[in-house]
Design a protein around this motif. Structure first.
Motif, PDB file in Angstrom:
ATOM      1  N   GLU A 195       0.770  -1.217   0.103  1.00 42.41           N
ATOM      2  CA  GLU A 195      -0.022  -0.145  -0.083  1.00 42.41           C
ATOM      3  C   GLU A 195       0.974   1.135  -0.034  1.00 42.41           C
ATOM      4  OE1 GLU A 195      -3.428  -0.047   2.321  1.00 42.41           O
ATOM      5  OE2 GLU A 195      -3.768   2.007   2.779  1.00 42.41           O
ATOM      6  N   VAL A 199      -0.400  -1.621   8.411  1.00 48.33           N
ATOM      7  CA  VAL A 199      -1.531  -1.089   9.565  1.00 48.33           C
ATOM      8  C   VAL A 199      -2.771  -1.487   9.290  1.00 48.33           C
ATOM      9  CG1 VAL A 199       0.062   0.841  10.496  1.00 48.33           C
ATOM     10  CG2 VAL A 199      -1.553   1.253   8.609  1.00 48.33           C
ATOM     11  N   ASN A 200      -3.256  -1.459   7.897  1.00 48.25           N
ATOM     12  CA  ASN A 200      -4.705  -2.078   7.576  1.00 48.25           C
ATOM     13  C   ASN A 200      -4.523  -3.578   7.563  1.00 48.25           C
ATOM     14  OD1 ASN A 200      -5.697   0.397   7.295  1.00 48.25           O
ATOM     15  ND2 ASN A 200      -4.822   0.576   5.171  1.00 48.25           N
ATOM     16  N   PHE A 247      -3.911   8.345  14.444  1.00 45.49           N
ATOM     17  CA  PHE A 247      -4.295   8.636  12.994  1.00 45.49           C
ATOM     18  C   PHE A 247      -5.832   8.185  12.813  1.00 45.49           C
ATOM     19  CE2 PHE A 247      -5.140   7.894   8.447  1.00 45.49           C
ATOM     20  CZ  PHE A 247      -5.049   9.144   8.068  1.00 45.49           C
ATOM     21  N   ASP A 297      -2.379  14.563   7.004  1.00 43.51           N
ATOM     22  CA  ASP A 297      -1.977  13.323   6.270  1.00 43.51           C
ATOM     23  C   ASP A 297      -0.486  13.350   5.307  1.00 43.51           C
ATOM     24  OD1 ASP A 297      -1.777  10.830   5.830  1.00 43.51           O
ATOM     25  OD2 ASP A 297      -3.607  10.400   4.706  1.00 43.51           O
ATOM     26  N   PHE A 298       0.484  13.463   6.002  1.00 43.44           N
ATOM     27  CA  PHE A 298       1.832  13.497   5.153  1.00 43.44           C
ATOM     28  C   PHE A 298       1.852  14.238   4.213  1.00 43.44           C
ATOM     29  CE2 PHE A 298       1.712   8.787   6.801  1.00 43.44           C
ATOM     30  CZ  PHE A 298       2.573   9.167   7.937  1.00 43.44           C
ATOM     31  N   TYR A 322       2.290  11.511  -1.061  1.00 41.70           N
ATOM     32  CA  TYR A 322       1.603  12.732  -1.640  1.00 41.70           C
ATOM     33  C   TYR A 322       2.662  13.716  -2.159  1.00 41.70           C
ATOM     34  CZ  TYR A 322      -2.349  11.582   1.137  1.00 41.70           C
ATOM     35  OH  TYR A 322      -3.504  10.968   2.069  1.00 41.70           O
ATOM     36  N   HIS A 369      -3.985   9.287  -5.257  1.00 42.14           N
ATOM     37  CA  HIS A 369      -3.341  10.800  -4.981  1.00 42.14           C
ATOM     38  C   HIS A 369      -2.274  11.012  -5.780  1.00 42.14           C
ATOM     39  CE1 HIS A 369      -4.658   9.405  -0.373  1.00 42.14           C
ATOM     40  NE2 HIS A 369      -5.396  10.272  -1.220  1.00 42.14           N
TER      41      HIS A 369
HETATM   42  C1  BDP Z   1      -3.161   7.321   4.237  1.00 43.44           C
HETATM   43  C2  BDP Z   1      -2.973   6.462   3.223  1.00 43.44           C
HETATM   44  C3  BDP Z   1      -3.688   5.060   3.572  1.00 43.44           C
HETATM   45  C4  BDP Z   1      -3.268   4.690   5.003  1.00 43.44           C
HETATM   46  C5  BDP Z   1      -3.392   5.710   5.937  1.00 43.44           C
HETATM   47  C6  BDP Z   1      -2.858   5.441   7.266  1.00 43.44           C
HETATM   48  O1  BDP Z   1      -3.498   7.010   2.126  1.00 43.44           O
HETATM   49  O2  BDP Z   1      -3.149   4.234   2.513  1.00 43.44           O
HETATM   50  O3  BDP Z   1      -3.802   3.364   5.151  1.00 43.44           O
HETATM   51  O4  BDP Z   1      -2.996   6.969   5.489  1.00 43.44           O
HETATM   52  O5  BDP Z   1      -1.840   6.082   7.605  1.00 43.44           O
HETATM   53  O6  BDP Z   1      -2.157   8.521   4.221  1.00 43.44           O
HETATM   54  O7  BDP Z   1      -3.418   4.600   7.948  1.00 43.44           O
END
Ligand code: BDP
Length: 678
Positions: A162, A204-205, A320, A359-360, A388, A510
């Protein structure tokens, strides 16, 4: 006689370097190339010896140094040279991983209280020698700033990564445990060379499957390979695992059967992997299960897992979080949810917070949770993979981004760096031969490790170290490439998200610009949520008259952030004719920033073209090709964004800026369903 000996040692050295120099440079050796030094003949290098330890790690350290010296200083026979002594000493005051390197009566001594410390000392000496330092002048006395310096891999068991832009996962789960890809050893070695000592090997997923016996056996084989390099293995755990694979009806963290299931699972893991690091958990975030499914808090969930792990490891719980039902400004939600829990987490829980509250993004203010939970162990999560920031094809050296947030003062006693006890980076490695998809993305892996070791290292030093070891130590080359690297992230900010804009990227993958998207289910998935542009103005009011996200910061810091024009549209909603301190209006400044970004990329490409004499043709070409892509895409970002801002504001471009070559609907019609990483 002299001549014969010289020939013999030359031959020996040639044999050592032959396998490496025979093939074209392909980036596989990263910053560990140990290219022969031009001044090699002026140095006499002696043997490497090991004292006080004979562990696998200590022997790796010795062998590593021996090999590196033979490559850096070819043609040495070891006689009458400067010997290196690795010596483990009992010193209770030396922190885990700490080492000293110093010349002492004709030998170089590397001393440490642990074998991992010896290994780090060796890599540190090699780093200095790789930059051209004379061996007898190297003096180092270092200890890592953080005990936990970790990579987080978002790798799935089927090999997909991912947000990965460097091929497939390096973890070949399918063939594990019977076959451990030799590449894992090279991966561990690269990590050890920059001090990384923990690796979360799955996304993490997370899939609950990763905790089944079949996968524990696979994880064990990986852990056995990482261990000699001082690296502990961690797993991302799916919170609903007791239901998914445990046959229980519930995953309620207060249910005794659930608690017993996790305790037994932890015991099973520790039986297989005695130094198992612990769990990383993404809970109640973006659809992942969590304690709130049962009306429990994040602390209830984290503490339950922490009890199962006990004193053997840690639970890293991610902050997050944002919820569909929650109408609160998304950038406020993590703070609102976690800050009140300060003091209620077990001592082996670490709350892991992304560097910024969104988010980053290419540029965000630092996350307001830093410094705001003094009674909780905190980690900072950085993203090394450039989800990103243009994927692997854009050259963006991230040390300045990392440095910016590490150095930020929280206003609550110290800097962000001082407010955390651990650092994690979302890895950018994959099966590509050069590991990271592009040669320059290796620098971001390197920079992450170096800053996790010492957050005070200046970006310029990191760039110089990396470029000298990876490409060339020629001073002309370094004088050109270091500034190129240092300015590269600012260029991305300019052509993608100038003046505090954020999250205007294409939906899902993205990739590329899409600031116009407004039709996604959840409001905060839509770019328009992050800029709210219309005929009257642009930006989000996060001051007292708006969402008041500013109030989550210490008052003096809030004031500074509110005044930072580079974050203008993050914190303020302003009319298009808003006047900046320079005297220019916002509408005049926006196209200037986009144009500045595009020009910077053109400049990078032009500079790189002049560096061909210093870089092997294969890698030079590959970087040049990526810079071509980046030039085209920076222009695209600029054109599409301006076409859209012109349309929503109803304004013509100020004089001096070229019109976008296509009408807005052309940019809006672009689709990239095959973009990598999603
Ligand atoms: C986002 C990502 C996603 C991640 C999520 C996370 O797009 O793929 O699962 O963060 O950090 O930036 O859990």
């Amino acid at each position: 006689m002299r001549f014969a000996r010289l020939c013999a040692s030359w031959l020996a050295a040639a044999l050592i370097v032959a396998p490496v120099s025979a093939g074209a440079e392909d980036g596989y050796r990263l910053w560990l190339r140990h290219a022969p030094r031009a001044d090699a003949a002026q140095h006499r290098i002696g043997p490497v010896t090991l004292e006080g330890s004979d562990s696998p790690t200590a022997r790796l350290a010795r062998d590593e140094l021996q090999r590196a010296l033979a490559t850096l200083f070819p043609g040495q026979d070891g006689a009458n040279g400067m010997a290196v002594v690795l010596r483990r000493i009992p010193d209770p005051h030396m922190r885990e991983g700490a080492f000293r390197v110093a010349p002492d009566r004709g030998v170089v001594r590397i001393t440490a209280a642990s074998d991992t410390g010896l290994l780090y000392g060796v890599f540190a000496l090699m780093r200095e020698l790789g930059q051209g330092r004379p061996i007898d002048t190297v003096r180092l006395d270092e200890a890592p700033a953080y005990a936990l310096r970790m990579l987080n891999h978002w790798d799935n068991p089927d090999g997909h990564v991912e947000r990965g832009y460097a091929g497939r996962s390096i973890f070949d789960w399918w063939h594990l445990p019977d076959r451990v890809d030799p590449r894992i050893t090279d991966y561990a070695r690269a990590n050890a060379s920059i001090g990384i000592n923990g690796v979360v090997v799955n996304n993490v997923n997370a899939r609950a499957m990763m905790l089944e016996p079949r996968y524990i056996a696979k994880a064990r084989a990986l852990a056995d390979t990482l261990r000699p390099w001082g690296i502990r293995l961690y797993l991302s755990a799916r919170f609903s695992a007791p239901r998914d694979i445990g046959g229980l009806e519930t995953a309620d963290p207060l249910d005794p059967a659930v608690r017993a299931w996790w305790k037994a699972k932890a015991d099973e893991l520790y039986a297989a992997i005695p130094d198992f690091g612990g769990f990383l958990v993404k809970a109640n975030s973006e659809g992942q299960p969590g304690p709130q499914d049962y009306g429990r808090s994040h602390a209830d969930g984290a503490n339950m897992l922490a009890a199962a792990i006990g004193g053997r490891g840690v639970v890293i719980w991610r902050a997050f979080v944002y919820a569909a039902e929650n109408t609160e400004d998304r950038v406020k939600q993590a703070y609102s949810e976690f800050q009140p829990l300060d003091g209620s987490f077990a001592s082996n829980v670490i709350v892991q917070v992304k560097n910024g509250p969104l988010d980053f993004q290419p540029r965000e203010p630092f996350h307001p949770l830093f410094g705001a939970m003094p009674r909780t162990g905190m980690a900072m999560e950085l993203q090394i993979t450039k989800e990103y920031l243009g994927f692997a094809s854009h050259l963006a050296f991230l040390a300045p981004l990392f440095e910016e947030v590490l150095d930020a003062r929280t206003g609550r006693g110290g800097t962000v760096a001082q407010s955390v006890t651990a650092i994690a980076g979302v890895a950018n490695t994959g099966s590509d031969r050069n590991w990271t998809g592009s040669d320059f993305d290796q620098a971001n892996w390197y920079a992450f490790g170096r800053l996790a070791w010492d957050p005070r290292l200046p970006s310029a030093q990191i760039a110089r170290e990396w470029a000298a070891q990876t490409f060339s130590r020629n001073p002309d080359f370094l004088r050109a490439v270091v500034p190129l690297m240092l300015n590269s992230r600012a260029a991305v900010v300019d052509y993608m998200t100038p003046l505090g804009l954020a999250h205007v990227m294409g939906t899902g993958h993205h990739y590329g610009p899409a600031p116009w998207v407004a039709d996604l289910d959840r409001p905060e998935w839509n770019p328009v949520y992050y800029h709210r542009a219309d005929a009257t103005g642009i930006g989000v009011d996060r001051t007292r008259t708006g969402t008041n996200a500013l109030a989550q910061y210490a008052p003096d810091i809030a004031q500074q952030l509110a005044a930072d024009e580079d974050l203008l549209l993050w914190f303020h909603r302003v009319p298009w004719d808003y006047r900046l301190r320079s005297g220019a209006t916002l509408w005049q400044e926006l196209p200037r920033r986009y144009d500045r970004g595009v020009a910077a990329v053109r400049g990078m490409a032009a500079t790189w073209a002049t560096l061909a004499p210093h870089v092997d043709p294969a890698r030079h070409r590959s970087v040049a090709d990526f810079l071509k892509i980046q030039t085209r895409e920076a222009q695209w970002w600029r054109d599409a964004s301006l076409a859209y801002w012109m349309a929503v504001s109803g304004r013509a471009l100020p004089p001096g800026h070229a019109l976008p070559p296509h009408p807005l609907d052309w940019y809006q019609a672009q689709r990239f369903p095959e973009a990598p990483g999603e």
